[in-house]
Each structure stands twice: as C-alpha cells, then as structure tokens.
Motif scaffolding. Structure first.
Motif, PDB file in Angstrom:
ATOM      1  N   LEU A 174      -1.774   3.661   9.489  1.00 18.43           N
ATOM      2  CA  LEU A 174      -1.499   3.840   8.065  1.00 18.43           C
ATOM      3  C   LEU A 174      -2.833   3.936   7.351  1.00 18.43           C
ATOM      4  CD1 LEU A 174       1.208   1.037   7.606  1.00 18.43           C
ATOM      5  CD2 LEU A 174       1.625   3.476   7.985  1.00 18.43           C
ATOM      6  N   ARG A 175      -2.981   4.881   6.426  1.00 19.50           N
ATOM      7  CA  ARG A 175      -4.284   5.112   5.774  1.00 19.50           C
ATOM      8  C   ARG A 175      -4.222   4.947   4.264  1.00 19.50           C
ATOM      9  NH1 ARG A 175      -5.420   9.759   2.230  1.00 19.50           N
ATOM     10  NH2 ARG A 175      -7.570  10.366   2.512  1.00 19.50           N
ATOM     11  N   ALA A 176      -5.277   4.346   3.705  1.00 19.92           N
ATOM     12  CA  ALA A 176      -5.470   4.285   2.256  1.00 19.92           C
ATOM     13  C   ALA A 176      -6.918   4.632   1.952  1.00 19.92           C
ATOM     14  CB  ALA A 176      -5.143   2.892   1.720  1.00 19.92           C
ATOM     15  N   ASP A 177      -7.145   5.414   0.891  1.00 22.05           N
ATOM     16  CA  ASP A 177      -8.503   5.754   0.467  1.00 22.05           C
ATOM     17  C   ASP A 177      -8.958   4.765  -0.599  1.00 22.05           C
ATOM     18  OD1 ASP A 177      -6.515   6.787  -1.151  1.00 22.05           O
ATOM     19  OD2 ASP A 177      -7.204   8.844  -1.024  1.00 22.05           O
ATOM     20  N   MET A 178     -10.284   4.496  -0.663  1.00 20.52           N
ATOM     21  CA  MET A 178     -10.798   3.385  -1.467  1.00 20.52           C
ATOM     22  C   MET A 178     -11.635   3.794  -2.672  1.00 20.52           C
ATOM     23  SD  MET A 178     -12.126   0.719   1.476  1.00 20.52           S
ATOM     24  CE  MET A 178     -13.644   1.618   1.781  1.00 20.52           C
ATOM     25  N   ASP A 179     -12.125   5.037  -2.717  1.00 23.88           N
ATOM     26  CA  ASP A 179     -13.165   5.387  -3.687  1.00 23.88           C
ATOM     27  C   ASP A 179     -12.626   5.742  -5.069  1.00 23.88           C
ATOM     28  OD1 ASP A 179     -12.088   7.590  -2.270  1.00 23.88           O
ATOM     29  OD2 ASP A 179     -13.738   8.884  -2.879  1.00 23.88           O
ATOM     30  N   LEU A 196      -4.513  -0.275  10.513  1.00 23.02           N
ATOM     31  CA  LEU A 196      -4.660  -0.149   9.067  1.00 23.02           C
ATOM     32  C   LEU A 196      -6.010   0.495   8.766  1.00 23.02           C
ATOM     33  CD1 LEU A 196      -3.639  -3.830   8.268  1.00 23.02           C
ATOM     34  CD2 LEU A 196      -2.096  -1.863   8.291  1.00 23.02           C
ATOM     35  N   VAL A 197      -6.001   1.682   8.189  1.00 19.69           N
ATOM     36  CA  VAL A 197      -7.236   2.426   7.939  1.00 19.69           C
ATOM     37  C   VAL A 197      -7.554   2.413   6.442  1.00 19.69           C
ATOM     38  CG1 VAL A 197      -8.439   4.629   8.187  1.00 19.69           C
ATOM     39  CG2 VAL A 197      -6.759   3.914   9.915  1.00 19.69           C
ATOM     40  N   PHE A 198      -8.549   1.627   6.056  1.00 16.50           N
ATOM     41  CA  PHE A 198      -9.055   1.612   4.683  1.00 16.50           C
ATOM     42  C   PHE A 198     -10.290   2.512   4.665  1.00 16.50           C
ATOM     43  CE2 PHE A 198      -6.729  -2.325   5.271  1.00 16.50           C
ATOM     44  CZ  PHE A 198      -5.961  -2.403   4.130  1.00 16.50           C
ATOM     45  N   GLN A 199     -10.118   3.715   4.130  1.00 13.95           N
ATOM     46  CA  GLN A 199     -11.105   4.781   4.287  1.00 13.95           C
ATOM     47  C   GLN A 199     -11.947   5.017   3.037  1.00 13.95           C
ATOM     48  OE1 GLN A 199      -9.513   8.897   4.760  1.00 13.95           O
ATOM     49  NE2 GLN A 199     -11.150   9.246   3.285  1.00 13.95           N
ATOM     50  N   HIS A 209      -3.436   2.706  -3.810  1.00  9.63           N
ATOM     51  CA  HIS A 209      -3.247   3.009  -2.390  1.00  9.63           C
ATOM     52  C   HIS A 209      -3.727   1.845  -1.521  1.00  9.63           C
ATOM     53  CE1 HIS A 209      -3.737   7.565  -3.516  1.00  9.63           C
ATOM     54  NE2 HIS A 209      -2.653   7.017  -4.025  1.00  9.63           N
ATOM     55  N   VAL A 210      -4.914   1.312  -1.847  1.00  5.10           N
ATOM     56  CA  VAL A 210      -5.443   0.168  -1.099  1.00  5.10           C
ATOM     57  C   VAL A 210      -4.488  -1.017  -1.199  1.00  5.10           C
ATOM     58  CG1 VAL A 210      -7.273  -1.571  -1.039  1.00  5.10           C
ATOM     59  CG2 VAL A 210      -7.869   0.846  -1.263  1.00  5.10           C
ATOM     60  N   THR A 211      -4.012  -1.268  -2.408  1.00  5.55           N
ATOM     61  CA  THR A 211      -3.115  -2.401  -2.626  1.00  5.55           C
ATOM     62  C   THR A 211      -1.812  -2.237  -1.860  1.00  5.55           C
ATOM     63  OG1 THR A 211      -4.053  -2.717  -4.835  1.00  5.55           O
ATOM     64  CG2 THR A 211      -1.922  -3.743  -4.388  1.00  5.55           C
ATOM     65  N   MET A 212      -1.262  -1.034  -1.850  1.00  5.82           N
ATOM     66  CA  MET A 212      -0.016  -0.803  -1.115  1.00  5.82           C
ATOM     67  C   MET A 212      -0.213  -0.979   0.388  1.00  5.82           C
ATOM     68  SD  MET A 212       1.996   2.216  -3.219  1.00  5.82           S
ATOM     69  CE  MET A 212       0.607   3.217  -3.751  1.00  5.82           C
ATOM     70  N   LEU A 213      -1.371  -0.593   0.903  1.00  2.86           N
ATOM     71  CA  LEU A 213      -1.622  -0.802   2.327  1.00  2.86           C
ATOM     72  C   LEU A 213      -1.794  -2.286   2.639  1.00  2.86           C
ATOM     73  CD1 LEU A 213      -1.899   0.311   5.109  1.00  2.86           C
ATOM     74  CD2 LEU A 213      -4.291   0.886   4.632  1.00  2.86           C
ATOM     75  N   LEU A 214      -2.445  -3.019   1.745  1.00  2.00           N
ATOM     76  CA  LEU A 214      -2.514  -4.469   1.927  1.00  2.00           C
ATOM     77  C   LEU A 214      -1.118  -5.086   1.829  1.00  2.00           C
ATOM     78  CD1 LEU A 214      -5.734  -5.356  -0.110  1.00  2.00           C
ATOM     79  CD2 LEU A 214      -5.416  -5.651   2.355  1.00  2.00           C
ATOM     80  N   GLY A 215      -0.294  -4.545   0.926  1.00  2.77           N
ATOM     81  CA  GLY A 215       1.086  -5.005   0.828  1.00  2.77           C
ATOM     82  C   GLY A 215       1.852  -4.728   2.105  1.00  2.77           C
ATOM     83  N   ALA A 216       1.668  -3.541   2.663  1.00  2.00           N
ATOM     84  CA  ALA A 216       2.308  -3.205   3.936  1.00  2.00           C
ATOM     85  C   ALA A 216       1.825  -4.147   5.038  1.00  2.00           C
ATOM     86  CB  ALA A 216       2.003  -1.756   4.309  1.00  2.00           C
ATOM     87  N   ALA A 217       0.526  -4.478   5.005  1.00  2.19           N
ATOM     88  CA  ALA A 217      -0.027  -5.405   5.992  1.00  2.19           C
ATOM     89  C   ALA A 217       0.644  -6.775   5.889  1.00  2.19           C
ATOM     90  CB  ALA A 217      -1.540  -5.535   5.792  1.00  2.19           C
ATOM     91  N   LYS A 218       0.848  -7.235   4.669  1.00  2.00           N
ATOM     92  CA  LYS A 218       1.501  -8.540   4.465  1.00  2.00           C
ATOM     93  C   LYS A 218       2.935  -8.519   4.998  1.00  2.00           C
ATOM     94  CE  LYS A 218       2.093 -12.038   0.811  1.00  2.00           C
ATOM     95  NZ  LYS A 218       0.988 -12.923   1.220  1.00  2.00           N
ATOM     96  N   GLY A 265       0.003   8.788   5.502  1.00  6.52           N
ATOM     97  CA  GLY A 265      -0.747   8.558   4.280  1.00  6.52           C
ATOM     98  C   GLY A 265       0.081   8.927   3.065  1.00  6.52           C
ATOM     99  N   LEU A 266      -0.222   8.292   1.932  1.00 12.46           N
ATOM    100  CA  LEU A 266       0.527   8.588   0.715  1.00 12.46           C
ATOM    101  C   LEU A 266      -0.421   8.787  -0.457  1.00 12.46           C
ATOM    102  CD1 LEU A 266       0.288   5.845  -1.108  1.00 12.46           C
ATOM    103  CD2 LEU A 266       2.250   5.088   0.199  1.00 12.46           C
ATOM    104  N   HIS A 267       0.134   9.330  -1.539  1.00 15.56           N
ATOM    105  CA  HIS A 267      -0.614   9.475  -2.790  1.00 15.56           C
ATOM    106  C   HIS A 267       0.349   9.291  -3.947  1.00 15.56           C
ATOM    107  CE1 HIS A 267      -3.561  10.720  -5.699  1.00 15.56           C
ATOM    108  NE2 HIS A 267      -4.437  10.993  -4.752  1.00 15.56           N
TER     109      HIS A 267
END
Length: 433
Positions: free
Chosen positions: A102-107, A159-162, A135-144, A188-190
């Motif tokens: 699962l990927r989230a972009d950070m910038d 978990l890919v925080f890119q 996106h980062v928050t949703m991936l952390l949510g998915a991780a939880k 990945g999502l947007h």
C-alpha cells in the motif's frame, strides 16, 4: 469422558475464534466500523493536522518521516528507514509471502496556504495542497486496522510512505532501492475534492497520462527597442514557437489519441525598452502511449529549433532531469480492477463504486506499475453542504477529514483480502500439482 471431549472442542473453537469469526464481506465492514470509532478517527485527525502544519517538499520530508516512524513505533510495526532519502517502508503480518503493498505520498507543494484555520501551514510558502497529508494519515490508519486484525492476514502487507511525488519521481527511487522485491501487487489512492464523500472512482487500463517537461533557451541578439532591425529578437522567435507548439496536438495528432502540450513558463527581458539576448520557455507534454509520447517529444524539439531558426535565432532544448524524470502512463491492471470493484463494493456499497474517464494528469505511481501489477484510484471527499470545493494545487484547497476512515478501511481491506485470495489460489494450485 464425553464432557472432557466437548470441553476440548470448545477450547479449540475459542482459540480459533479470531480466525473464523469474520466472513469475507464481514471483514470489510468490520474494518470500516473500526476506522470510524471516535478514538481512531480523532487519532487520524490529530496526525493529519500535525503533518499539515509542517509541510515539506520532495526529499525534504524529514519531520513528516519522523512523525510516521513515531506512529509505527507506537503501533509496534517494524519498518526500514531511510528509503529514497526520507521514505519509510513498514511491514505487518507474518513476514512471509505473499506480499502486497500500500502506498502513500508524503510531499507538499511550494505555495502559500490561503485557508485561514487553526491548523494552517506554519511554513511560509509551503502547503499540503494536494492531500498528501491525508494520504499518509489514511495509510497509518490502514496500518492501525491491520495491526489490530493481524490474525486475519495470510501473508505480509508492505506499507510504502514515499517521498517526492510532485515531479521528483520518488516512486522510481523506491523501486530502485529494491524495497518492493517479491511484492505481488500494489495499491494507491488519491483524494478527489470534486467527487462525493464515500465514493471511489477508477478504471481498468490507462487512467493517467505519461508526462514529461521541457525547457528551451532561445538566443538572439539584444539591443534597443527603438532600433529592432539592429537586433535579432528572441521574444518574437519564442512567441512563434509557442503558437507553433499548440499546432502539434491540433494538426498532427489523431483526435482519438489524447495528448497535451502546455507552455507554462516564458521568461525574457527586464526592461520595456530593451530587446533581450535570450528567452527561456518551458512546459509539459503528456500522452497515454509511449509511442505517442516519444513522437511528441521529438516534434517539440524540432518545432522549437526550426522556428527559432526561421527568426535567425538559435535554440537549445532539454527534456526532464534527474530531479524531474519522465513519468510513464498510469495503467491499472485489468485483474486488479475486477478485484477492486468487488472489495470497494463490500466496503462502500456497490452504488458508490464508479468508473471514471482517463485524465491527463500524471502520477509517479506508474513507476511501480512498470515492475508489478498496480492499481490506482480516486476517493471522493466532497461535502455537498459546503458548495464547490477548491481544486487540487489551489492555495484554497481544504481536505475534508471525514474521508480518512473510508480511505483507511478500503486500503486495509484491499490488502487483507488480496493476501487471502492469493494464498488460497496458491494453495489450490499446489493441491492440483
């Protein structure tokens, strides 16, 4: 004797209850219910606002990366860092195959936030105007979610925080790092401000275009504006270049083969009465097929050099750079499209899973899709009560935080269900052999 036997059976069933308590569709609803719990939602909102207040540009996401690692530590999730300068890659599950990512972009973006609210960007000239904080928050949510239901995982979620999606090609660096070896698929999502909350939008095949950038320096001979015949005017040459570039799509491209050429930069001169020595122009070009993309690239250079020559000027053209690589087209895997429709229908309801036409925007998620099956989709966040929202990359962009549970639950479900189906398929194939 009979009592002992039944007691033993009850004990075994109790022990196995976490594994058998959820059916396939029940997992989807359980994940969404978990993500909507007030304590989980409030946690996600807090993480998102912390990231939003401290936006960082591509390959500079040091504090964002630190926040991610702190949250993963709290969740007891192992990870590798740094990946691609600031990236983080986490792992949940057995640590064994199959692997799904699962990927989230950070910038963030180089722009001043114009939205006045308590958690406005604290960094002048930088803003999360594309929803990457979400996106980062949703991936952390998915991780939880996945960590709390790790007994359901039949494999490993990566978990890919890119970093550096906004033109920097961070995905390519993640790929080059080898972090996705053995990964079977990636999702990945947007966020989409123009589409309704609780709905998702995607399609099979090409969904986003390939994209490249160009820059040209057109050189003439400067002089006084009152005696232009003593000069070789690069502004005139550059102006004709811009007009001619527009004709590449209107007169040389099949109308059914979508392409775009946009000149977005034109710098020349510093005084109203002086013809400059040179002009710099730059822009972007986009197409869905590699053949069309390369043909467009070739013609852009030919037109710039040719038109400059007509006006007695010289031109040098450069395409992309190490910091701004060409992005391939984002092409969704056909099999994953069917899988996504099924899973999204279970999580959000079949009526909330929509098809979308292809868009001329670009995403470096495409670098993942060049090496493994990948699937990219949009998740709506429009609040119908608030009217027309600001678009992505607008200084007035606002993320509707109500989208966070939906994105977290859907990403978690896609990963968990993919692992389950993959392991079941591999087991079936093994039995057949």
């Amino acid at each position: 004797m009979k009592f002992s036997k039944w007691f033993f059976v009850i004990m075994i069933v109790s022990f196995l209850k976490p594994q058998i308590s959820f059916g396939v569709s029940e997992i989807s609803q359980e994940f969404l219910k978990f993500a909507k719990k007030s304590e989980v939602f409030d946690w996600m909102v807090g993480v998102r606002r912390k990231i939003h207040e401290n936006p960082e540009l591509g390959y500079q996401e040091f504090e964002t990366s630190k926040v991610i690692r702190e949250e993963l530590d709290k969740l007891g999730i192992s990870y590798k860092h740094p990946i691609a300068v600031t990236g983080v890659v986490g792992f949940i599950g057995s640590g064994e195959p199959p692997f799904v990512a699962l990927r989230a972009d950070m910038d963030a973006l180089s722009m001043q936030e114009m939205v006045e609210w308590k958690h406005k960007s604290k960094v002048p000239g930088k803003m999360h105007a594309c929803g990457h904080d979400g996106h980062v928050t949703m991936l952390l949510g998915a991780a939880k979610i996945l960590k709390n239901h790790s007994h359901l995982l039949k494999g490993t979620v990566v978990l890919v925080f890119q970093p550096a999606e906004e033109g920097g090609g961070g995905a390519k660096q993640v790929v080059d790092s080898g972090s996705l070896e053995n990964v079977k698929a990636i999702f990945g999502l947007h966020v989409s401000p123009q589409q309704s909350l609780g709905q998702v939008f995607s399609k099979s095949g090409a969904i986003l275009a390939g994209s490249g950038v160009f820059e040209a320096v057109i050189t003439g001979k400067g002089g006084h504006a009152a005696i232009p015949h003593h000069s070789i005017d690069p502004i005139l040459a550059a102006s004709n270049v811009v007009v001619s570039l527009q004709q590449l799509v209107s007169r040389e491209t099949d109308p059914l083969d979508s392409q775009v050429v946009t000149v977005a930069k034109f710098h020349g001169g510093g005084a109203f009465n002086v013809i400059p020595d040179s002009v710099t122009i730059g822009g972007t070009f986009r197409a869905f097929s590699k053949q069309s993309f390369m043909q467009l690239k070739q013609r852009i250079e030919e037109v710039i050099v040719g038109q400059a020559s007509v006006h007695r000027c010289n031109a040098s053209v450069t395409f992309g750079s190490k910091d701004k690589p060409f992005f391939p087209a984002t092409i969704n895997h056909e099999g994953l499209h069917k899988f996504f429709q099924e899973i999204a229908g279970d999580v959000l309801g079949v009526d909330n899973v929509k098809e979308t036409p292809p868009l001329m925007g670009a995403e470096d998620f495409s670098f993942y899709q060049e090496i493994i099956p990948g699937y990219f989709y949009f998740i709506g966040m429009k609040d119908e009560k608030k009217g027309t929202p600001a678009s992505l990359h607008s200084p007035f962009f606002e993320l509707n935080e109500d989208v966070l549970p939906y994105g977290a639950a859907l990403q978690a479900t896609l990963a968990a269900r993919y692992l389950g189906q993959t392991q079941d398929l591999e087991r079936h194939q093994h039995v057949e052999l």
